[in-house]
Design a protein around this motif. Structure first.
Motif, PDB file in Angstrom:
ATOM      1  N   LEU A 293       9.703  50.202  73.355  1.00 47.77           N
ATOM      2  CA  LEU A 293       9.213  51.580  73.305  1.00 47.77           C
ATOM      3  C   LEU A 293      10.357  52.588  73.426  1.00 47.77           C
ATOM      4  CD1 LEU A 293       6.559  53.189  73.225  1.00 47.77           C
ATOM      5  CD2 LEU A 293       6.550  53.133  75.721  1.00 47.77           C
TER       6      LEU A 293
ATOM      7  N   ALA B  70       7.840  66.656  69.966  1.00 45.35           N
ATOM      8  CA  ALA B  70       8.225  67.724  69.025  1.00 45.35           C
ATOM      9  C   ALA B  70       7.233  68.880  69.099  1.00 45.35           C
ATOM     10  CB  ALA B  70       8.293  67.163  67.605  1.00 45.35           C
TER      11      ALA B  70
ATOM     12  N   ARG C 129       2.617  69.193  61.004  1.00 51.79           N
ATOM     13  CA  ARG C 129       2.904  68.112  61.963  1.00 51.79           C
ATOM     14  C   ARG C 129       3.592  66.947  61.273  1.00 51.79           C
ATOM     15  NH1 ARG C 129      -3.055  68.371  64.049  1.00 51.79           N
ATOM     16  NH2 ARG C 129      -2.978  70.058  65.577  1.00 51.79           N
ATOM     17  N   LYS C 130       3.135  66.680  60.092  1.00 50.27           N
ATOM     18  CA  LYS C 130       3.729  65.572  59.334  1.00 50.27           C
ATOM     19  C   LYS C 130       5.201  65.845  59.069  1.00 50.27           C
ATOM     20  CE  LYS C 130       3.186  63.453  54.786  1.00 50.27           C
ATOM     21  NZ  LYS C 130       2.379  63.510  53.567  1.00 50.27           N
TER      22      LYS C 130
ATOM     23  N   GLN D 171      -4.555  63.301  64.355  1.00 52.89           N
ATOM     24  CA  GLN D 171      -4.654  64.708  63.944  1.00 52.89           C
ATOM     25  C   GLN D 171      -5.944  65.337  64.465  1.00 52.89           C
ATOM     26  OE1 GLN D 171      -2.434  66.531  62.537  1.00 52.89           O
ATOM     27  NE2 GLN D 171      -1.306  65.468  60.953  1.00 52.89           N
TER      28      GLN D 171
ATOM     29  N   ILE E  47       6.376  59.232  77.610  1.00 45.94           N
ATOM     30  CA  ILE E  47       6.267  60.633  77.184  1.00 45.94           C
ATOM     31  C   ILE E  47       6.498  61.564  78.374  1.00 45.94           C
ATOM     32  CG2 ILE E  47       4.660  62.384  76.325  1.00 45.94           C
ATOM     33  CD1 ILE E  47       3.442  60.203  74.544  1.00 45.94           C
TER      34      ILE E  47
ATOM     35  N   MET F 150       4.989  62.222  57.660  1.00 45.37           N
ATOM     36  CA  MET F 150       4.384  61.265  58.564  1.00 45.37           C
ATOM     37  C   MET F 150       5.104  59.935  58.446  1.00 45.37           C
ATOM     38  SD  MET F 150       0.539  59.809  58.498  1.00 45.37           S
ATOM     39  CE  MET F 150       0.731  59.671  56.779  1.00 45.37           C
ATOM     40  N   THR F 151       5.046  59.207  59.494  1.00 52.76           N
ATOM     41  CA  THR F 151       5.714  57.920  59.487  1.00 52.76           C
ATOM     42  C   THR F 151       4.754  56.863  58.966  1.00 52.76           C
ATOM     43  OG1 THR F 151       4.949  57.412  61.660  1.00 52.76           O
ATOM     44  CG2 THR F 151       6.970  58.650  61.522  1.00 52.76           C
TER      45      THR F 151
ATOM     46  N   ARG G 224       6.525  54.673  69.642  1.00 54.14           N
ATOM     47  CA  ARG G 224       7.726  55.505  69.786  1.00 54.14           C
ATOM     48  C   ARG G 224       7.631  56.739  68.883  1.00 54.14           C
ATOM     49  NH1 ARG G 224      11.128  51.607  69.301  1.00 54.14           N
ATOM     50  NH2 ARG G 224      11.596  51.885  67.108  1.00 54.14           N
ATOM     51  N   GLU G 225       7.136  56.534  67.676  1.00 54.20           N
ATOM     52  CA  GLU G 225       6.997  57.670  66.761  1.00 54.20           C
ATOM     53  C   GLU G 225       5.917  58.635  67.232  1.00 54.20           C
ATOM     54  OE1 GLU G 225       6.433  55.797  63.032  1.00 54.20           O
ATOM     55  OE2 GLU G 225       8.489  55.072  62.948  1.00 54.20           O
ATOM     56  N   TYR G 226       4.888  58.077  67.811  1.00 56.21           N
ATOM     57  CA  TYR G 226       3.862  58.951  68.369  1.00 56.21           C
ATOM     58  C   TYR G 226       4.460  59.814  69.487  1.00 56.21           C
ATOM     59  CZ  TYR G 226      -0.007  60.428  71.276  1.00 56.21           C
ATOM     60  OH  TYR G 226      -0.853  61.190  72.025  1.00 56.21           O
ATOM     61  N   ALA G 227       5.264  59.181  70.331  1.00 55.54           N
ATOM     62  CA  ALA G 227       5.904  59.933  71.420  1.00 55.54           C
ATOM     63  C   ALA G 227       6.789  61.040  70.850  1.00 55.54           C
ATOM     64  CB  ALA G 227       6.726  58.993  72.292  1.00 55.54           C
ATOM     65  N   GLU G 228       7.502  60.745  69.766  1.00 54.65           N
ATOM     66  CA  GLU G 228       8.354  61.771  69.150  1.00 54.65           C
ATOM     67  C   GLU G 228       7.530  62.928  68.610  1.00 54.65           C
ATOM     68  OE1 GLU G 228      10.467  59.446  66.341  1.00 54.65           O
ATOM     69  OE2 GLU G 228      11.895  58.666  67.806  1.00 54.65           O
ATOM     70  N   LEU G 229       6.394  62.587  68.011  1.00 61.28           N
ATOM     71  CA  LEU G 229       5.515  63.648  67.501  1.00 61.28           C
ATOM     72  C   LEU G 229       5.035  64.540  68.639  1.00 61.28           C
ATOM     73  CD1 LEU G 229       3.625  65.015  65.419  1.00 61.28           C
ATOM     74  CD2 LEU G 229       1.949  63.241  65.947  1.00 61.28           C
ATOM     75  N   VAL G 230       4.547  63.924  69.694  1.00 59.95           N
ATOM     76  CA  VAL G 230       4.019  64.696  70.829  1.00 59.95           C
ATOM     77  C   VAL G 230       5.116  65.575  71.425  1.00 59.95           C
ATOM     78  CG1 VAL G 230       3.091  64.512  73.157  1.00 59.95           C
ATOM     79  CG2 VAL G 230       2.201  63.044  71.347  1.00 59.95           C
TER      80      VAL G 230
ATOM     81  N   LEU H 295       2.752  55.138  61.792  1.00 61.93           N
ATOM     82  CA  LEU H 295       1.613  55.837  62.376  1.00 61.93           C
ATOM     83  C   LEU H 295       0.453  56.022  61.400  1.00 61.93           C
ATOM     84  CD1 LEU H 295       2.916  58.800  64.585  1.00 61.93           C
ATOM     85  CD2 LEU H 295       1.659  56.785  65.295  1.00 61.93           C
TER      86      LEU H 295
ATOM     87  N   TRP I 190      -3.200  57.967  61.764  1.00 65.85           N
ATOM     88  CA  TRP I 190      -2.797  59.358  61.628  1.00 65.85           C
ATOM     89  C   TRP I 190      -3.986  60.301  61.702  1.00 65.85           C
ATOM     90  CZ3 TRP I 190       1.449  61.774  62.442  1.00 65.85           C
ATOM     91  CH2 TRP I 190       1.650  63.057  61.940  1.00 65.85           C
TER      92      TRP I 190
ATOM     93  N   GLU J  41      11.780  64.826  62.884  1.00 60.54           N
ATOM     94  CA  GLU J  41      12.211  64.168  64.109  1.00 60.54           C
ATOM     95  C   GLU J  41      12.762  62.776  63.841  1.00 60.54           C
ATOM     96  OE1 GLU J  41      12.188  65.266  67.368  1.00 60.54           O
ATOM     97  OE2 GLU J  41      11.918  67.173  66.393  1.00 60.54           O
ATOM     98  N   GLU J  42      12.337  62.189  62.744  1.00 58.06           N
ATOM     99  CA  GLU J  42      12.785  60.831  62.451  1.00 58.06           C
ATOM    100  C   GLU J  42      14.215  60.785  61.977  1.00 58.06           C
ATOM    101  OE1 GLU J  42      10.060  59.524  59.569  1.00 58.06           O
ATOM    102  OE2 GLU J  42       8.895  58.414  61.017  1.00 58.06           O
TER     103      GLU J  42
ATOM    104  N   THR K 258       7.249  65.593  62.183  1.00 56.47           N
ATOM    105  CA  THR K 258       7.505  64.207  62.550  1.00 56.47           C
ATOM    106  C   THR K 258       8.600  63.617  61.671  1.00 56.47           C
ATOM    107  OG1 THR K 258       5.169  64.068  63.040  1.00 56.47           O
ATOM    108  CG2 THR K 258       6.381  62.021  63.003  1.00 56.47           C
ATOM    109  N   GLU K 259       8.532  63.922  60.386  1.00 55.42           N
ATOM    110  CA  GLU K 259       9.570  63.427  59.481  1.00 55.42           C
ATOM    111  C   GLU K 259      10.922  63.990  59.874  1.00 55.42           C
ATOM    112  OE1 GLU K 259       6.736  62.902  55.570  1.00 55.42           O
ATOM    113  OE2 GLU K 259       7.912  64.719  55.848  1.00 55.42           O
TER     114      GLU K 259
END
Lengths: 195, 177
Positions: free
Chosen positions: B39, A48, B167-168, A13, B84, A1-2, A40-46, A5, A9, B174-175, B171-172
Protein backbone atom coordinates in the motif's frame (compact mmCIF):
# COMPACT_ATOMS: atom_id res chain seq x y z
CA UNK A 1 -8.56 7.77 -14.17
CA UNK A 2 -6.35 4.89 -13.39
CA UNK A 3 -6.89 1.49 -14.86
CA UNK A 4 -6.55 -0.07 -11.43
CA UNK A 5 -9.48 1.93 -10.09
CA UNK A 6 -11.67 1.57 -13.13
CA UNK A 7 -13.88 -1.30 -11.86
CA UNK A 8 -14.97 0.77 -8.87
CA UNK A 9 -14.69 4.21 -10.38
CA UNK A 10 -18.43 4.77 -10.64
CA UNK A 11 -19.29 3.91 -7.01
CA UNK A 12 -16.33 6.01 -5.89
CA UNK A 13 -17.58 8.99 -7.89
CA UNK A 14 -21.12 8.50 -6.65
CA UNK A 15 -19.94 8.41 -3.05
CA UNK A 16 -17.81 11.52 -3.50
CA UNK A 17 -20.75 13.31 -5.15
CA UNK A 18 -22.86 12.47 -2.13
CA UNK A 19 -20.01 13.47 0.22
CA UNK A 20 -19.88 9.96 1.61
CA UNK A 21 -16.77 7.94 2.33
CA UNK A 22 -16.33 5.64 -0.68
CA UNK A 23 -14.85 3.02 1.63
CA UNK A 24 -18.25 2.66 3.25
CA UNK A 25 -19.40 1.05 0.02
CA UNK A 26 -18.72 -2.71 0.43
CA UNK A 27 -17.95 -3.07 -3.29
CA UNK A 28 -15.25 -0.43 -3.09
CA UNK A 29 -13.85 -1.65 0.22
CA UNK A 30 -13.67 -5.26 -0.90
CA UNK A 31 -12.13 -4.39 -4.21
CA UNK A 32 -9.49 -2.15 -2.68
CA UNK A 33 -8.76 -4.73 0.02
CA UNK A 34 -7.68 -7.14 -2.67
CA UNK A 35 -5.81 -4.63 -4.81
CA UNK A 36 -3.09 -2.67 -3.00
CA UNK A 37 -2.19 -0.85 -6.23
CA UNK A 38 -5.79 0.32 -6.63
CA UNK A 39 -5.89 1.20 -2.94
CA UNK A 40 -2.77 3.33 -3.35
CA UNK A 41 -4.32 5.16 -6.29
CA UNK A 42 -7.50 5.67 -4.36
CA UNK A 43 -5.47 7.21 -1.54
CA UNK A 44 -3.80 9.54 -4.06
CA UNK A 45 -7.17 10.60 -5.40
CA UNK A 46 -8.54 11.33 -1.94
CA UNK A 47 -5.43 13.26 -0.94
CA UNK A 48 -5.43 15.26 -4.17
CA UNK A 49 -9.04 16.28 -3.61
CA UNK A 50 -8.25 17.20 -0.03
CA UNK A 51 -5.37 19.34 -1.25
CA UNK A 52 -7.82 21.28 -3.40
CA UNK A 53 -10.07 21.68 -0.41
CA UNK A 54 -7.26 22.72 1.91
CA UNK A 55 -5.79 25.59 -0.06
CA UNK A 56 -6.63 29.12 0.93
CA UNK A 57 -9.59 30.66 -0.84
CA UNK A 58 -7.54 33.08 -2.91
CA UNK A 59 -5.53 30.19 -4.26
CA UNK A 60 -8.61 28.22 -5.11
CA UNK A 61 -10.27 31.06 -6.94
CA UNK A 62 -11.89 29.46 -9.93
CA UNK A 63 -11.22 30.73 -13.37
CA UNK A 64 -13.89 33.27 -14.27
CA UNK A 65 -16.36 31.74 -16.62
CA UNK A 66 -18.52 33.48 -19.13
CA UNK A 67 -21.97 33.82 -17.66
CA UNK A 68 -25.03 33.68 -19.89
CA UNK A 69 -25.36 37.46 -19.55
CA UNK A 70 -21.80 37.88 -20.74
CA UNK A 71 -22.46 35.63 -23.68
CA UNK A 72 -25.47 37.73 -24.71
CA UNK A 73 -23.39 40.90 -24.48
CA UNK A 74 -20.59 39.32 -26.49
CA UNK A 75 -23.08 38.18 -29.12
CA UNK A 76 -24.53 41.69 -29.34
CA UNK A 77 -21.10 43.23 -29.82
CA UNK A 78 -20.28 40.63 -32.45
CA UNK A 79 -23.52 41.38 -34.30
CA UNK A 80 -22.76 45.09 -34.23
CA UNK A 81 -19.31 44.49 -35.63
CA UNK A 82 -20.64 42.21 -38.33
CA UNK A 83 -23.30 44.78 -39.20
CA UNK A 84 -20.72 47.53 -39.51
CA UNK A 85 -18.55 45.30 -41.64
CA UNK A 86 -21.45 44.41 -43.89
CA UNK A 87 -22.39 48.07 -44.20
CA UNK A 88 -18.96 49.13 -45.32
CA UNK A 89 -18.57 46.11 -47.57
CA UNK A 90 -21.86 46.93 -49.26
CA UNK A 91 -20.82 50.52 -49.81
CA UNK A 92 -17.55 49.41 -51.29
CA UNK A 93 -19.29 46.95 -53.58
CA UNK A 94 -21.67 49.65 -54.88
CA UNK A 95 -18.85 51.77 -56.15
CA UNK A 96 -18.23 51.28 -59.88
CA UNK A 97 -15.10 49.56 -60.91
CA UNK A 98 -13.41 52.11 -63.11
CA UNK A 99 -10.18 51.33 -64.80
CA UNK A 100 -7.29 53.06 -63.26
CA UNK A 101 -5.91 55.78 -65.40
CA UNK A 102 -2.89 54.69 -67.26
CA UNK A 103 0.38 56.19 -66.28
CA UNK A 104 -0.86 58.90 -64.06
CA UNK A 105 1.42 61.54 -62.91
CA UNK A 106 3.77 60.41 -60.28
CA UNK A 107 4.85 62.62 -57.49
CA UNK A 108 6.54 65.69 -58.50
CA UNK A 109 8.32 66.08 -55.28
CA UNK A 110 9.92 63.61 -53.00
CA UNK A 111 11.22 64.50 -49.64
CA UNK A 112 14.54 63.23 -48.61
CA UNK A 113 14.47 60.60 -45.90
CA UNK A 114 14.75 62.11 -42.50
CA UNK A 115 16.89 61.31 -39.54
CA UNK A 116 15.53 57.85 -38.89
CA UNK A 117 17.99 55.22 -40.00
CA UNK A 118 15.11 53.03 -41.14
CA UNK A 119 14.08 55.63 -43.65
CA UNK A 120 17.41 55.84 -45.31
CA UNK A 121 17.14 52.92 -47.74
CA UNK A 122 13.49 53.45 -48.50
CA UNK A 123 13.68 56.19 -51.02
CA UNK A 124 10.54 56.39 -53.11
CA UNK A 125 10.62 54.30 -56.19
CA UNK A 126 7.91 56.12 -58.07
CA UNK A 127 9.05 57.10 -61.46
CA UNK A 128 8.16 60.50 -62.84
CA UNK A 129 5.44 60.30 -65.41
CA UNK A 130 5.34 62.30 -68.54
CA UNK A 131 1.60 62.36 -68.76
CA UNK A 132 0.03 65.79 -68.98
CA UNK A 133 -3.10 64.68 -67.14
CA UNK A 134 -1.25 65.04 -63.93
CA UNK A 135 -3.87 63.06 -62.08
CA UNK A 136 -4.33 59.74 -60.40
CA UNK A 137 -7.62 58.10 -61.12
CA UNK A 138 -9.79 56.22 -58.77
CA UNK A 139 -13.44 55.51 -59.35
CA UNK A 140 -14.96 58.56 -60.87
CA UNK A 141 -12.79 60.95 -58.98
CA UNK A 142 -9.34 62.00 -59.98
CA UNK A 143 -6.76 63.00 -57.53
CA UNK A 144 -3.61 64.83 -58.09
CA UNK A 145 -0.67 63.60 -56.17
CA UNK A 146 1.25 66.57 -55.14
CA UNK A 147 4.17 64.72 -53.76
CA UNK A 148 5.31 61.58 -52.03
CA UNK A 149 7.34 61.90 -48.96
CA UNK A 150 8.94 59.49 -46.57
CA UNK A 151 8.27 59.82 -42.90
CA UNK A 152 11.00 59.37 -40.30
CA UNK A 153 9.84 55.83 -39.65
CA UNK A 154 10.27 54.92 -43.28
CA UNK A 155 6.62 54.95 -44.24
CA UNK A 156 5.70 56.67 -47.45
CA UNK A 157 2.79 59.00 -47.58
CA UNK A 158 1.28 60.78 -50.49
CA UNK A 159 0.07 64.31 -50.29
CA UNK A 160 -2.96 64.92 -52.43
CA UNK A 161 -3.65 68.11 -54.25
CA UNK A 162 -6.18 69.26 -51.71
CA UNK A 163 -3.68 68.87 -48.94
CA UNK A 164 -4.96 65.61 -47.51
CA UNK A 165 -2.44 62.99 -46.63
CA UNK A 166 -2.84 59.29 -47.20
CA UNK A 167 -0.65 56.52 -46.01
CA UNK A 168 1.05 54.57 -48.70
CA UNK A 169 1.90 51.03 -47.70
CA UNK A 170 3.44 50.00 -50.94
CA UNK A 171 6.56 50.94 -52.78
CA UNK A 172 5.12 49.95 -56.12
CA UNK A 173 6.39 52.12 -58.82
CA UNK A 174 3.21 52.15 -60.78
CA UNK A 175 0.89 54.96 -59.96
CA UNK A 176 -2.13 52.75 -60.53
CA UNK A 177 -1.18 50.52 -57.66
CA UNK A 178 -0.41 53.58 -55.66
CA UNK A 179 -3.86 54.99 -56.33
CA UNK A 180 -5.51 51.82 -55.11
CA UNK A 181 -3.38 51.93 -52.03
CA UNK A 182 -4.37 55.49 -51.41
CA UNK A 183 -8.01 54.62 -51.59
CA UNK A 184 -7.78 51.62 -49.36
CA UNK A 185 -5.60 53.05 -46.69
CA UNK A 186 -7.43 56.32 -46.55
CA UNK A 187 -10.77 54.67 -46.45
CA UNK A 188 -9.70 52.31 -43.72
CA UNK A 189 -7.97 54.98 -41.73
CA UNK A 190 -10.58 57.66 -41.89
CA UNK A 191 -13.70 55.59 -42.39
CA UNK A 192 -14.72 57.56 -45.42
CA UNK A 193 -14.01 57.60 -49.06
CA UNK A 194 -11.97 60.20 -50.72
CA UNK A 195 -14.29 62.40 -52.68
CA UNK B 1 6.29 -6.72 16.34
CA UNK B 2 4.24 -9.84 16.65
CA UNK B 3 5.66 -10.39 20.12
CA UNK B 4 4.43 -6.99 21.15
CA UNK B 5 0.96 -8.08 20.26
CA UNK B 6 0.63 -11.21 22.37
CA UNK B 7 -2.94 -10.70 23.38
CA UNK B 8 -3.04 -11.94 26.96
CA UNK B 9 -6.18 -10.01 27.74
CA UNK B 10 -8.18 -12.70 26.01
CA UNK B 11 -7.14 -15.20 28.66
CA UNK B 12 -10.25 -14.58 30.74
CA UNK B 13 -12.60 -15.22 27.87
CA UNK B 14 -14.23 -18.65 28.21
CA UNK B 15 -12.78 -21.29 25.96
CA UNK B 16 -14.51 -21.52 22.62
CA UNK B 17 -14.10 -23.64 19.60
CA UNK B 18 -13.56 -20.53 17.55
CA UNK B 19 -10.24 -18.73 17.84
CA UNK B 20 -10.25 -15.59 19.91
CA UNK B 21 -10.14 -12.16 18.33
CA UNK B 22 -6.54 -11.80 19.44
CA UNK B 23 -5.57 -15.08 17.87
CA UNK B 24 -7.26 -14.16 14.62
CA UNK B 25 -5.51 -10.83 14.70
CA UNK B 26 -2.14 -12.43 15.24
CA UNK B 27 -2.77 -14.81 12.40
CA UNK B 28 -3.47 -11.85 10.13
CA UNK B 29 -0.31 -9.99 11.02
CA UNK B 30 2.01 -11.32 8.27
CA UNK B 31 -0.46 -10.76 5.41
CA UNK B 32 -1.35 -7.39 6.91
CA UNK B 33 2.31 -6.37 6.97
CA UNK B 34 2.70 -7.40 3.32
CA UNK B 35 -0.44 -5.53 2.37
CA UNK B 36 0.72 -2.41 4.18
CA UNK B 37 4.07 -2.54 2.40
CA UNK B 38 2.31 -2.83 -0.94
CA UNK B 39 0.00 0.00 0.00
CA UNK B 40 2.69 2.50 0.94
CA UNK B 41 5.01 1.32 -1.81
CA UNK B 42 7.67 -0.46 0.23
CA UNK B 43 8.33 -2.11 3.56
CA UNK B 44 9.71 0.23 6.14
CA UNK B 45 8.70 2.72 8.80
CA UNK B 46 5.62 3.89 6.93
CA UNK B 47 4.32 0.36 6.52
CA UNK B 48 5.08 -0.37 10.18
CA UNK B 49 3.18 2.74 11.21
CA UNK B 50 0.20 1.60 9.20
CA UNK B 51 0.27 -1.89 10.72
CA UNK B 52 0.49 -0.54 14.24
CA UNK B 53 -2.34 1.86 13.66
CA UNK B 54 -4.50 -0.90 12.20
CA UNK B 55 -3.81 -3.18 15.16
CA UNK B 56 -4.62 -0.40 17.58
CA UNK B 57 -7.90 0.34 15.85
CA UNK B 58 -8.73 -3.33 15.64
CA UNK B 59 -8.04 -3.84 19.31
CA UNK B 60 -10.21 -0.89 20.23
CA UNK B 61 -13.02 -2.35 18.15
CA UNK B 62 -12.69 -5.93 19.33
CA UNK B 63 -15.82 -5.80 21.50
CA UNK B 64 -18.04 -4.59 18.72
CA UNK B 65 -16.51 -6.68 15.97
CA UNK B 66 -18.84 -9.33 14.59
CA UNK B 67 -17.01 -12.63 15.06
CA UNK B 68 -18.68 -14.10 11.98
CA UNK B 69 -17.29 -11.38 9.82
CA UNK B 70 -14.10 -11.93 7.81
CA UNK B 71 -11.28 -10.10 9.51
CA UNK B 72 -8.89 -9.64 6.60
CA UNK B 73 -11.03 -7.30 4.43
CA UNK B 74 -11.81 -5.21 7.45
CA UNK B 75 -8.13 -4.98 8.36
CA UNK B 76 -7.19 -3.99 4.83
CA UNK B 77 -9.88 -1.32 4.59
CA UNK B 78 -8.67 -0.03 7.95
CA UNK B 79 -5.10 -0.07 6.66
CA UNK B 80 -6.13 2.10 3.72
CA UNK B 81 -7.88 4.56 6.01
CA UNK B 82 -4.86 4.59 8.29
CA UNK B 83 -2.53 5.30 5.38
CA UNK B 84 -4.72 8.13 4.15
CA UNK B 85 -4.89 9.55 7.67
CA UNK B 86 -1.12 9.33 7.95
CA UNK B 87 -0.59 11.20 4.69
CA UNK B 88 -3.21 13.75 5.62
CA UNK B 89 -1.60 14.33 9.01
CA UNK B 90 1.79 14.81 7.39
CA UNK B 91 0.43 17.32 4.92
CA UNK B 92 -1.31 19.25 7.66
CA UNK B 93 1.77 19.14 9.86
CA UNK B 94 3.90 20.45 7.04
CA UNK B 95 1.41 23.22 6.45
CA UNK B 96 1.32 24.17 10.12
CA UNK B 97 5.10 24.12 10.39
CA UNK B 98 5.39 26.28 7.32
CA UNK B 99 3.01 28.79 8.86
CA UNK B 100 4.78 28.75 12.20
CA UNK B 101 8.17 29.07 10.56
CA UNK B 102 7.12 31.99 8.44
CA UNK B 103 8.51 35.15 9.98
CA UNK B 104 6.01 37.95 9.41
CA UNK B 105 8.89 40.35 8.92
CA UNK B 106 10.52 38.20 6.30
CA UNK B 107 9.52 37.32 2.77
CA UNK B 108 8.81 33.71 3.74
CA UNK B 109 5.06 34.29 3.94
CA UNK B 110 4.61 35.63 0.43
CA UNK B 111 7.07 33.07 -0.86
CA UNK B 112 5.03 30.28 0.71
CA UNK B 113 1.88 31.76 -0.80
CA UNK B 114 3.48 31.83 -4.20
CA UNK B 115 4.64 28.27 -3.75
CA UNK B 116 1.17 27.13 -2.71
CA UNK B 117 -0.38 28.95 -5.63
CA UNK B 118 2.07 27.42 -8.05
CA UNK B 119 1.50 23.98 -6.60
CA UNK B 120 -2.23 24.35 -6.96
CA UNK B 121 -1.93 25.77 -10.45
CA UNK B 122 0.25 22.85 -11.36
CA UNK B 123 -2.21 20.36 -9.95
CA UNK B 124 -5.17 21.98 -11.68
CA UNK B 125 -3.41 22.68 -14.96
CA UNK B 126 -4.86 19.67 -16.82
CA UNK B 127 -8.38 20.92 -16.08
CA UNK B 128 -10.26 23.23 -18.37
CA UNK B 129 -12.01 26.30 -16.97
CA UNK B 130 -15.38 24.67 -16.32
CA UNK B 131 -13.89 21.57 -14.74
CA UNK B 132 -11.71 23.70 -12.53
CA UNK B 133 -14.56 25.90 -11.43
CA UNK B 134 -16.80 22.94 -10.69
CA UNK B 135 -14.07 21.11 -8.78
CA UNK B 136 -13.14 24.12 -6.66
CA UNK B 137 -16.74 24.97 -5.93
CA UNK B 138 -17.53 21.41 -4.87
CA UNK B 139 -14.41 20.35 -3.00
CA UNK B 140 -13.17 23.67 -1.68
CA UNK B 141 -16.25 25.78 -1.19
CA UNK B 142 -18.48 22.83 -0.32
CA UNK B 143 -21.21 23.87 -2.73
CA UNK B 144 -23.74 21.24 -3.73
CA UNK B 145 -24.13 20.00 -7.26
CA UNK B 146 -27.48 21.76 -7.44
CA UNK B 147 -26.01 25.08 -6.31
CA UNK B 148 -23.20 24.79 -8.83
CA UNK B 149 -25.68 23.94 -11.57
CA UNK B 150 -27.71 27.01 -10.70
CA UNK B 151 -24.70 29.30 -10.51
CA UNK B 152 -23.28 28.16 -13.84
CA UNK B 153 -26.61 27.70 -15.61
CA UNK B 154 -25.85 24.06 -16.28
CA UNK B 155 -27.82 20.86 -15.80
CA UNK B 156 -26.96 18.91 -12.68
CA UNK B 157 -25.92 15.96 -14.82
CA UNK B 158 -23.55 18.21 -16.73
CA UNK B 159 -22.06 19.46 -13.49
CA UNK B 160 -21.50 15.88 -12.38
CA UNK B 161 -19.89 15.03 -15.69
CA UNK B 162 -17.49 17.95 -15.33
CA UNK B 163 -16.81 16.97 -11.74
CA UNK B 164 -16.06 13.37 -12.66
CA UNK B 165 -13.79 14.42 -15.50
CA UNK B 166 -11.99 16.83 -13.23
CA UNK B 167 -11.36 14.12 -10.65
CA UNK B 168 -10.19 11.79 -13.34
CA UNK B 169 -7.73 14.33 -14.69
CA UNK B 170 -6.58 15.16 -11.18
CA UNK B 171 -5.89 11.50 -10.53
CA UNK B 172 -4.02 11.18 -13.80
CA UNK B 173 -2.02 14.24 -12.83
CA UNK B 174 -1.20 12.68 -9.47
CA UNK B 175 0.03 9.55 -11.18
CA UNK B 176 2.75 11.32 -13.11
CA UNK B 177 6.18 11.11 -11.57
Amino acid sequence: MTRALEPVWEPIQAALDARRDPLDDPRVAEFLAERPDAAREYAELVLALERVGRVSPEHARPTPLARPRDRVAAAAVLLLLLGALAFFATRAARRPETPIAESPRAPSEVDEPRASPRSAPSAPTHTPADSASDATAFGVTHYRIERVRTTPNGREVVVLEDGRVARCTTTASEAAALAVTIERTTWAARGQELR
Amino acid sequence: MEGAWSLESDANVPARTEPSFGARLEAELPPLARHAAALVGRAGPDADDVVQEVLARAWRSRESFDARRALRPWLRATALRAWIDLCRARALRADVEARRGADPQSDAGPARDVEAREELEHALSPLDAVEREVLVRFHHRGESVRDIATALALAEGTVKSHLHRARKKLTEREERP
